[in-house]
Design a protein around this motif. Structure first.
Motif, PDB file in Angstrom:
ATOM      1  N   ASN A 239      -9.867  10.022  -4.730  1.00 45.11           N
ATOM      2  CA  ASN A 239      -9.921  10.519  -6.104  1.00 45.11           C
ATOM      3  C   ASN A 239      -8.685  10.147  -6.914  1.00 45.11           C
ATOM      4  O   ASN A 239      -8.741  10.047  -8.137  1.00 45.11           O
ATOM      5  N   SER A 240      -7.558   9.974  -6.246  1.00 47.60           N
ATOM      6  CA  SER A 240      -6.310   9.661  -6.946  1.00 47.60           C
ATOM      7  C   SER A 240      -5.996   8.168  -6.935  1.00 47.60           C
ATOM      8  O   SER A 240      -4.873   7.758  -7.222  1.00 47.60           O
ATOM      9  N   GLY A 241      -6.985   7.365  -6.597  1.00 47.49           N
ATOM     10  CA  GLY A 241      -6.817   5.930  -6.767  1.00 47.49           C
ATOM     11  C   GLY A 241      -6.826   5.120  -5.495  1.00 47.49           C
ATOM     12  O   GLY A 241      -6.192   5.471  -4.502  1.00 47.49           O
ATOM     13  N   ARG A 242      -7.589   4.028  -5.538  1.00 42.95           N
ATOM     14  CA  ARG A 242      -7.614   3.033  -4.469  1.00 42.95           C
ATOM     15  C   ARG A 242      -7.044   1.743  -5.052  1.00 42.95           C
ATOM     16  O   ARG A 242      -7.606   1.179  -5.987  1.00 42.95           O
ATOM     17  N   ILE A 243      -5.937   1.302  -4.484  1.00 39.76           N
ATOM     18  CA  ILE A 243      -5.218   0.157  -5.032  1.00 39.76           C
ATOM     19  C   ILE A 243      -5.311  -1.019  -4.067  1.00 39.76           C
ATOM     20  O   ILE A 243      -5.098  -0.863  -2.862  1.00 39.76           O
ATOM     21  N   LEU A 244      -5.615  -2.185  -4.616  1.00 39.17           N
ATOM     22  CA  LEU A 244      -5.633  -3.422  -3.841  1.00 39.17           C
ATOM     23  C   LEU A 244      -4.480  -4.298  -4.307  1.00 39.17           C
ATOM     24  O   LEU A 244      -4.414  -4.685  -5.479  1.00 39.17           O
ATOM     25  N   LEU A 257       6.573  -4.006  -0.801  1.00 37.28           N
ATOM     26  CA  LEU A 257       7.257  -3.122  -1.749  1.00 37.28           C
ATOM     27  C   LEU A 257       6.279  -2.567  -2.786  1.00 37.28           C
ATOM     28  O   LEU A 257       6.317  -1.372  -3.121  1.00 37.28           O
ATOM     29  N   ALA A 258       5.412  -3.420  -3.315  1.00 29.38           N
ATOM     30  CA  ALA A 258       4.423  -2.959  -4.297  1.00 29.38           C
ATOM     31  C   ALA A 258       3.489  -1.928  -3.690  1.00 29.38           C
ATOM     32  O   ALA A 258       3.169  -0.900  -4.315  1.00 29.38           O
ATOM     33  N   ALA A 259       3.047  -2.178  -2.462  1.00 26.46           N
ATOM     34  CA  ALA A 259       2.109  -1.266  -1.801  1.00 26.46           C
ATOM     35  C   ALA A 259       2.744   0.081  -1.504  1.00 26.46           C
ATOM     36  O   ALA A 259       2.151   1.140  -1.755  1.00 26.46           O
ATOM     37  N   MET A 260       3.960   0.084  -0.970  1.00 25.98           N
ATOM     38  CA  MET A 260       4.627   1.348  -0.657  1.00 25.98           C
ATOM     39  C   MET A 260       4.939   2.137  -1.924  1.00 25.98           C
ATOM     40  O   MET A 260       4.858   3.369  -1.938  1.00 25.98           O
ATOM     41  N   SER A 261       5.262   1.435  -3.002  1.00 24.87           N
ATOM     42  CA  SER A 261       5.515   2.112  -4.276  1.00 24.87           C
ATOM     43  C   SER A 261       4.261   2.799  -4.795  1.00 24.87           C
ATOM     44  O   SER A 261       4.327   3.915  -5.334  1.00 24.87           O
ATOM     45  N   ALA A 262       3.127   2.136  -4.656  1.00 26.46           N
ATOM     46  CA  ALA A 262       1.862   2.733  -5.094  1.00 26.46           C
ATOM     47  C   ALA A 262       1.568   4.012  -4.310  1.00 26.46           C
ATOM     48  O   ALA A 262       1.125   5.021  -4.870  1.00 26.46           O
ATOM     49  N   VAL A 272      -3.616  -4.058   1.305  1.00 27.53           N
ATOM     50  CA  VAL A 272      -2.847  -5.257   0.987  1.00 27.53           C
ATOM     51  C   VAL A 272      -3.567  -6.464   1.565  1.00 27.53           C
ATOM     52  O   VAL A 272      -3.766  -6.556   2.780  1.00 27.53           O
ATOM     53  N   ALA A 273      -3.977  -7.354   0.697  1.00 31.18           N
ATOM     54  CA  ALA A 273      -4.637  -8.592   1.122  1.00 31.18           C
ATOM     55  C   ALA A 273      -3.641  -9.728   1.002  1.00 31.18           C
ATOM     56  O   ALA A 273      -3.193 -10.077  -0.101  1.00 31.18           O
ATOM     57  N   VAL A 274      -3.258 -10.303   2.153  1.00 26.75           N
ATOM     58  CA  VAL A 274      -2.252 -11.366   2.184  1.00 26.75           C
ATOM     59  C   VAL A 274      -2.695 -12.475   3.126  1.00 26.75           C
ATOM     60  O   VAL A 274      -3.483 -12.249   4.053  1.00 26.75           O
ATOM     61  N   PRO A 275      -2.206 -13.710   2.917  1.00 27.58           N
ATOM     62  CA  PRO A 275      -2.522 -14.794   3.854  1.00 27.58           C
ATOM     63  C   PRO A 275      -2.109 -14.444   5.281  1.00 27.58           C
ATOM     64  O   PRO A 275      -1.148 -13.708   5.510  1.00 27.58           O
ATOM     65  N   GLU A 276      -2.827 -14.986   6.230  1.00 27.85           N
ATOM     66  CA  GLU A 276      -2.662 -14.596   7.631  1.00 27.85           C
ATOM     67  C   GLU A 276      -1.282 -14.919   8.196  1.00 27.85           C
ATOM     68  O   GLU A 276      -0.841 -14.294   9.161  1.00 27.85           O
ATOM     69  N   ASN A 277      -0.578 -15.847   7.575  1.00 26.52           N
ATOM     70  CA  ASN A 277       0.757 -16.189   8.096  1.00 26.52           C
ATOM     71  C   ASN A 277       1.767 -15.061   7.942  1.00 26.52           C
ATOM     72  O   ASN A 277       2.795 -15.035   8.626  1.00 26.52           O
ATOM     73  N   VAL A 278       1.512 -14.104   7.009  1.00 26.61           N
ATOM     74  CA  VAL A 278       2.445 -12.983   6.825  1.00 26.61           C
ATOM     75  C   VAL A 278       1.788 -11.639   7.129  1.00 26.61           C
ATOM     76  O   VAL A 278       2.436 -10.603   7.031  1.00 26.61           O
ATOM     77  N   ALA A 279       0.515 -11.639   7.488  1.00 24.80           N
ATOM     78  CA  ALA A 279      -0.222 -10.380   7.648  1.00 24.80           C
ATOM     79  C   ALA A 279       0.362  -9.500   8.751  1.00 24.80           C
ATOM     80  O   ALA A 279       0.542  -8.287   8.563  1.00 24.80           O
ATOM     81  N   ASP A 280       0.662 -10.081   9.910  1.00 24.92           N
ATOM     82  CA  ASP A 280       1.186  -9.276  11.018  1.00 24.92           C
ATOM     83  C   ASP A 280       2.551  -8.691  10.679  1.00 24.92           C
ATOM     84  O   ASP A 280       2.843  -7.520  10.987  1.00 24.92           O
ATOM     85  N   THR A 281       3.384  -9.486  10.043  1.00 26.31           N
ATOM     86  CA  THR A 281       4.712  -8.999   9.665  1.00 26.31           C
ATOM     87  C   THR A 281       4.596  -7.852   8.673  1.00 26.31           C
ATOM     88  O   THR A 281       5.292  -6.836   8.783  1.00 26.31           O
ATOM     89  N   LEU A 282       3.715  -7.994   7.700  1.00 26.68           N
ATOM     90  CA  LEU A 282       3.548  -6.952   6.703  1.00 26.68           C
ATOM     91  C   LEU A 282       2.954  -5.694   7.322  1.00 26.68           C
ATOM     92  O   LEU A 282       3.355  -4.576   6.988  1.00 26.68           O
ATOM     93  N   ALA A 283       2.007  -5.843   8.245  1.00 23.74           N
ATOM     94  CA  ALA A 283       1.392  -4.681   8.894  1.00 23.74           C
ATOM     95  C   ALA A 283       2.424  -3.873   9.669  1.00 23.74           C
ATOM     96  O   ALA A 283       2.313  -2.643   9.789  1.00 23.74           O
TER      97      ALA A 283
END
Length: 492
Positions: A239-244, A257-262, A272-283
């Protein structure tokens, strides 16, 4: 300039208070203006003030005190309720002063039966309605409901303070309202008082100045945050927002940073949708993030099918943090924006962007001066007044809401233009723009674009100011994220 609403006026009042203009002074100015209007209408006579227990009643108490200085007026005050239950300190203060003001009658009405037996309205020359003012929802309660009936049936000249009591042009609509001959409203005309047909309740509307600070209206302040949608007690997940957040590839820190701020701003779900080369690091950055890997090492048109499904299931898309400027990435941004109903376009997503974008979506763009010059083809002017005009014209022409980032941020949707002065030189560190994008996206999910954009820059800057007090020029973007909740909690 904003078409003023009562909600906006309450924000301006609060901003005045934070700037040092205390509410008691504004109430004094409002009451004095009401008294002057009464004296301009009649040279002598009986004036009955019917007051509620909020600030509307406080305005009435001040007006009664001013009017009673002149012996030509027989001034009487009816308080609907007990004085110990007056709701604001300003109104309590001004009610206490009535005892020293030579007012003929001060009567506290405990219940509606006392009103039925009160004879003082019958021979009044003017009745002043200071019962409820703006903000009421639904039917008035007792004794307010009976007071409204008696005033309407009195046949006397009625002046309403700020708004006719019971008048509710929104929400559930007007159930029962004062039918005033005149409404005196403060500072600016309110949008709600100009609705077609409302004159049966408002009568003639007169706007009077009360000494509001210009910066309280033009600069975003804590009062503006009060207007933001709040999480309800019975809210469900989403109800308070789904952000992609669509980003990364070239970098992974920016979308994180953008995701944690949201999330810190109050969004329920952030993907967070990111290319696979950085996905594991971001997760690995946080277990709170939902990470969707995209094929390849850069965002490209080949990712559109996957992203289109994600866009449909989210309220707002934040696109740009860390994506880089690969030609295929720029093309993907061009293809994705028409699919979005709401989007915050940031960082390299602004590079080579053509506006207006195709589609019917609502967009907030967040350029710094260099990015704005590239988007608009114009050099950013040096003076603030010129900046305001350029940003307003650009936003109107391109059908976007713009945040021009700078020492003073300029925010405009083409009609309304606001400024923001929070923030500091320490925020020139990398990543602060990504934090702003995330805050903006979270607010945009449940608020209008201009409110989301203007309040986001305030929150981001104020959080940065708190971080700067602790870290100085060693502050990091993550320090700002940690202080977002401190800023918001001071308001809510």
């Amino acid at each position: 300039m904003f078409p003023f609403t009562f909600s906006k006026m309450r924000a301006v009042d609060s901003n005045c208070s934070h700037l040092g203009l205390i509410p008691l002074q504004l109430m004094e100015n409002a009451g004095a203006a009401i008294a002057r209007e009464i004296m301009s209408r009649i040279e002598y006579g009986k004036v009955v003030f019917v007051a509620g227990r909020g600030n509307n009643g406080g305005d009435a108490f001040v007006a009664a005190r001013h009017l009673a200085l002149d012996d030509a007026y027989d001034v009487r005050v009816l308080l609907l309720g007990h004085s110990e239950r007056i709701r604001t300190d300003e109104s309590k203060h001004n009610f206490s002063l009535l005892a020293y003001s030579a007012i003929r009658e001060i009567k506290e009405i405990a219940d509606s039966t006392e009103l039925d037996n009160y004879q003082g309205l019958k021979d009044a020359d003017i009745i002043v309605d200071g019962i409820l003012g703006s903000g009421i929802k639904g039917a008035p309660r007792e004794p307010e409901s009976t007071a409204i009936d008696l005033i309407n049936s009195s046949g006397k000249y009625v002046i309403s303070i700020d708004s006719p009591s019971g008048y509710d042009p929104e929400g559930e609509g007007t159930v029962k309202s004062i039918r005033a001959d005149m409404t005196i409203t403060f500072h600016r005309m309110k949008q709600e008082l100009g609705i077609a047909g409302c004159e049966i309740y408002t009568g003639k509307v007169k706007v009077v100045p009360i000494g509001v600070l210009r910066d309280a209206e033009e600069y975003v302040g804590r009062g503006d945050l009060m207007r933001l949608a709040r999480r309800k007690q019975d809210a469900h997940k989403g109800n308070s927002g789904r952000i992609l957040v669509i980003g990364g590839g070239a970098y992974y820190g920016a979308p994180a940073l953008a995701a944690m701020s949201a999330l810190r701003t109050g969004a329920d779900i952030v993907t967070v949708a990111v290319p696979e080369n950085v996905a594991d690091t971001l997760a690995s950055y946080s277990p709170d993030l939902i990470v969707v890997p995209l094929k390849g090492d850069r965002l490209s048109p080949g990712n559109i099918d996957v992203l289109e499904k994600l866009i449909v299931s989210h309220d707002v898309v934040v696109i740009g943090p860390g994506i880089g400027r690969d030609p295929a990435t720029i093309k993907a941004v061009e293809l994705l924006l028409p699919l979005c109903e709401k989007a915050v376009v940031d960082a390299d997503a602004l590079f080579d962007l053509t506006l207006p974008a195709n589609g019917k979506g609502k967009f907030i763009v967040t350029p710094h001066a260099g990015e704005f010059s590239r988007l608009s083809g114009l050099t950013v002017p040096r003076t603030l007044e010129e900046k305001k005009k350029v940003v307003r014209d650009f936003s109107g022409d391109k059908k976007v809401t713009t945040i021009l980032k700078g020492s003073i941020d300029v925010i405009s949707d083409g009609q309304n233009t606001l400024l923001n002065s929070t923030g500091n030189a320490g925020m020139s560190v990398g990543g602060t723009g990504d934090v702003l994008a995330g805050v903006t996206g979270a607010l945009f999910a449940v608020n209008a674009a201009i409110d989301a954009a203007s309040c986001a820059v305030f929150i981001n800057g104020a959080a940065g100011d708190l971080a700067f007090k602790e870290k100085g020029f060693g502050l990091l973007a993550t320090d700002i994220i940690d202080r977002i909740t401190d800023v918001i909690s001071k308001v809510f």
